[in-house]
Design a protein around this motif. Sequence first.
Motif, PDB file in Angstrom:
ATOM      1  N   THR A  82       4.430  14.821  -4.078  1.00  0.00           N
ATOM      2  CA  THR A  82       3.067  14.490  -4.505  1.00  0.00           C
ATOM      3  C   THR A  82       2.078  14.465  -3.345  1.00  0.00           C
ATOM      4  O   THR A  82       0.880  14.348  -3.563  1.00  0.00           O
ATOM      5  CB  THR A  82       3.039  13.104  -5.170  1.00  0.00           C
ATOM      6  OG1 THR A  82       3.477  12.110  -4.223  1.00  0.00           O
ATOM      7  CG2 THR A  82       3.944  13.059  -6.378  1.00  0.00           C
ATOM      8  N   GLU A 118       3.668   8.530  -7.670  1.00  0.00           N
ATOM      9  CA  GLU A 118       2.220   8.399  -7.511  1.00  0.00           C
ATOM     10  C   GLU A 118       1.889   7.357  -6.442  1.00  0.00           C
ATOM     11  O   GLU A 118       1.043   7.597  -5.565  1.00  0.00           O
ATOM     12  CB  GLU A 118       1.601   7.994  -8.849  1.00  0.00           C
ATOM     13  CG  GLU A 118       0.102   7.806  -8.802  1.00  0.00           C
ATOM     14  CD  GLU A 118      -0.468   7.339 -10.130  1.00  0.00           C
ATOM     15  OE1 GLU A 118      -1.653   6.931 -10.167  1.00  0.00           O
ATOM     16  OE2 GLU A 118       0.268   7.360 -11.149  1.00  0.00           O
ATOM     17  N   TYR A 119       2.544   6.206  -6.503  1.00  0.00           N
ATOM     18  CA  TYR A 119       2.294   5.160  -5.517  1.00  0.00           C
ATOM     19  C   TYR A 119       2.711   5.621  -4.122  1.00  0.00           C
ATOM     20  O   TYR A 119       2.032   5.330  -3.133  1.00  0.00           O
ATOM     21  CB  TYR A 119       3.051   3.881  -5.893  1.00  0.00           C
ATOM     22  CG  TYR A 119       2.510   3.193  -7.119  1.00  0.00           C
ATOM     23  CD1 TYR A 119       1.156   3.235  -7.432  1.00  0.00           C
ATOM     24  CD2 TYR A 119       3.352   2.500  -7.982  1.00  0.00           C
ATOM     25  CE1 TYR A 119       0.662   2.607  -8.558  1.00  0.00           C
ATOM     26  CE2 TYR A 119       2.868   1.864  -9.113  1.00  0.00           C
ATOM     27  CZ  TYR A 119       1.521   1.924  -9.400  1.00  0.00           C
ATOM     28  OH  TYR A 119       1.029   1.308 -10.517  1.00  0.00           O
ATOM     29  N   GLU A 141      -0.794  17.280  -3.102  1.00  0.00           N
ATOM     30  CA  GLU A 141      -1.767  17.129  -4.184  1.00  0.00           C
ATOM     31  C   GLU A 141      -2.627  15.886  -3.970  1.00  0.00           C
ATOM     32  O   GLU A 141      -3.853  15.917  -4.160  1.00  0.00           O
ATOM     33  CB  GLU A 141      -1.055  17.043  -5.527  1.00  0.00           C
ATOM     34  CG  GLU A 141      -2.004  16.910  -6.714  1.00  0.00           C
ATOM     35  CD  GLU A 141      -1.279  16.828  -8.041  1.00  0.00           C
ATOM     36  OE1 GLU A 141      -1.959  16.653  -9.073  1.00  0.00           O
ATOM     37  OE2 GLU A 141      -0.035  16.944  -8.049  1.00  0.00           O
ATOM     38  N   THR A 142      -1.995  14.797  -3.547  1.00  0.00           N
ATOM     39  CA  THR A 142      -2.739  13.565  -3.301  1.00  0.00           C
ATOM     40  C   THR A 142      -3.727  13.747  -2.161  1.00  0.00           C
ATOM     41  O   THR A 142      -4.878  13.297  -2.235  1.00  0.00           O
ATOM     42  CB  THR A 142      -1.780  12.410  -2.976  1.00  0.00           C
ATOM     43  OG1 THR A 142      -0.849  12.242  -4.049  1.00  0.00           O
ATOM     44  CG2 THR A 142      -2.542  11.114  -2.774  1.00  0.00           C
ATOM     45  N   ASP A 181       7.693   8.733 -12.165  1.00  0.00           N
ATOM     46  CA  ASP A 181       6.432   9.420 -11.897  1.00  0.00           C
ATOM     47  C   ASP A 181       5.390   8.459 -11.328  1.00  0.00           C
ATOM     48  O   ASP A 181       4.561   8.851 -10.490  1.00  0.00           O
ATOM     49  CB  ASP A 181       5.903  10.116 -13.155  1.00  0.00           C
ATOM     50  CG  ASP A 181       5.671   9.164 -14.320  1.00  0.00           C
ATOM     51  OD1 ASP A 181       6.206   8.034 -14.291  1.00  0.00           O
ATOM     52  OD2 ASP A 181       4.952   9.549 -15.264  1.00  0.00           O
ATOM     53  N   ARG A 182       5.452   7.194 -11.743  1.00  0.00           N
ATOM     54  CA  ARG A 182       4.535   6.209 -11.175  1.00  0.00           C
ATOM     55  C   ARG A 182       4.957   5.861  -9.748  1.00  0.00           C
ATOM     56  O   ARG A 182       4.108   5.658  -8.875  1.00  0.00           O
ATOM     57  CB  ARG A 182       4.510   4.940 -12.029  1.00  0.00           C
ATOM     58  CG  ARG A 182       3.895   5.146 -13.409  1.00  0.00           C
ATOM     59  CD  ARG A 182       2.437   5.620 -13.321  1.00  0.00           C
ATOM     60  NE  ARG A 182       1.603   4.695 -12.583  1.00  0.00           N
ATOM     61  CZ  ARG A 182       1.037   3.616 -13.107  1.00  0.00           C
ATOM     62  NH1 ARG A 182       1.240   3.327 -14.377  1.00  0.00           N
ATOM     63  NH2 ARG A 182       0.261   2.831 -12.373  1.00  0.00           N
ATOM     64  N   GLY A 228       2.693   8.702  -3.006  1.00  0.00           N
ATOM     65  CA  GLY A 228       1.690   9.647  -2.523  1.00  0.00           C
ATOM     66  C   GLY A 228       0.427   8.960  -2.047  1.00  0.00           C
ATOM     67  O   GLY A 228      -0.120   9.304  -0.989  1.00  0.00           O
ATOM     68  N   GLN A 229      -0.038   7.975  -2.805  1.00  0.00           N
ATOM     69  CA  GLN A 229      -1.270   7.276  -2.438  1.00  0.00           C
ATOM     70  C   GLN A 229      -1.134   6.543  -1.119  1.00  0.00           C
ATOM     71  O   GLN A 229      -2.074   6.499  -0.318  1.00  0.00           O
ATOM     72  CB  GLN A 229      -1.646   6.292  -3.554  1.00  0.00           C
ATOM     73  CG  GLN A 229      -2.086   6.955  -4.854  1.00  0.00           C
ATOM     74  CD  GLN A 229      -2.257   5.967  -5.986  1.00  0.00           C
ATOM     75  OE1 GLN A 229      -1.821   4.812  -5.896  1.00  0.00           O
ATOM     76  NE2 GLN A 229      -2.869   6.398  -7.070  1.00  0.00           N
TER      77      GLN A 229
END
Length: 294
Positions: free
Chosen positions: A177, A14-15, A180-181, A10-11, A17-18
């Motif tokens: 992601t 997240e990375y 959403e991001t 999940d991290r 997506g960012q």
Amino acid sequence: MQPGNELPNDRRAEYFGQCAVMMLNALRQENDADPFSEVTSVDLSAETEPGHEGIYDQALSNALAAIVAAEWPGEEANDKGRVHFARTLLKVIAEKIPSDPTTGLCVIPDHDADVRSQWEKENRVPEGVWDTRIDVDLLTDALDVSGQARHGSGTGRLQRRHVQALLALDHHPTLRTLLETQSDRDAERAQDDDARSADQARALLELIGDEEAQRRAESAENPNEYHPKHNPNGHDFEECPVCGHETFCVQGLDMWGRVGFGQCVVCSYRRRARVADQEGFGEHLASLMGRTEN
């Protein structure tokens, strides 16, 4: 779990997506501004800031590590527990999934295809639309290109097709992601822009003084005034949230029809559509809660 392999998926998502959203925005900066067009030869080096090659590689590395860990647990790391570099992860994928002879893509089928929503079934969403299509050759080429800039041996001219291949990885269920991001990023930027506009409006009011502001308010004409015949979609002036005068020219309403976006003709404060939608949603929820309590 051994050191070097402790980052959960999940991290990683997240990375990914960012970083990927920054590359998506680089495509948006082009003149045609369509990140999903078929044109592939656009050189992004003029549109992106220095360092985007590293951002691209970070997005790709996290995405591939997440995908390989989800599909073939343990294959994302070596025997010492260290996550493989992106180039090696692409080789793992190529070994696990033979490429399609027609497209050259490695396709990971959508694991949730049998439980898709009724809406998708009723609207005949194309079969395989959520499959993950990985262009191993193109992503490997992107690593070669970006590596030139990262290692000081060239300009690192990433192209649109490289970014498209990166964004396509978001189809995998362990990622997904990007939208959403992007939405969160757009919302944050809209709020920052709104705050700057309000500060500039207050500075203007302080400069011109109360009397001048009042004079402008009394002589203001609404360029978008409602008229049943000539401008049925227009709106009357509303009170400006910054200067307090009824001189806010509404150019449209949020999706719930509660909050207007536009600009004040006295202090120049501008509320954009994204902020109006956010405020309108809050008012909409408050209204629903009020009905429930009653």
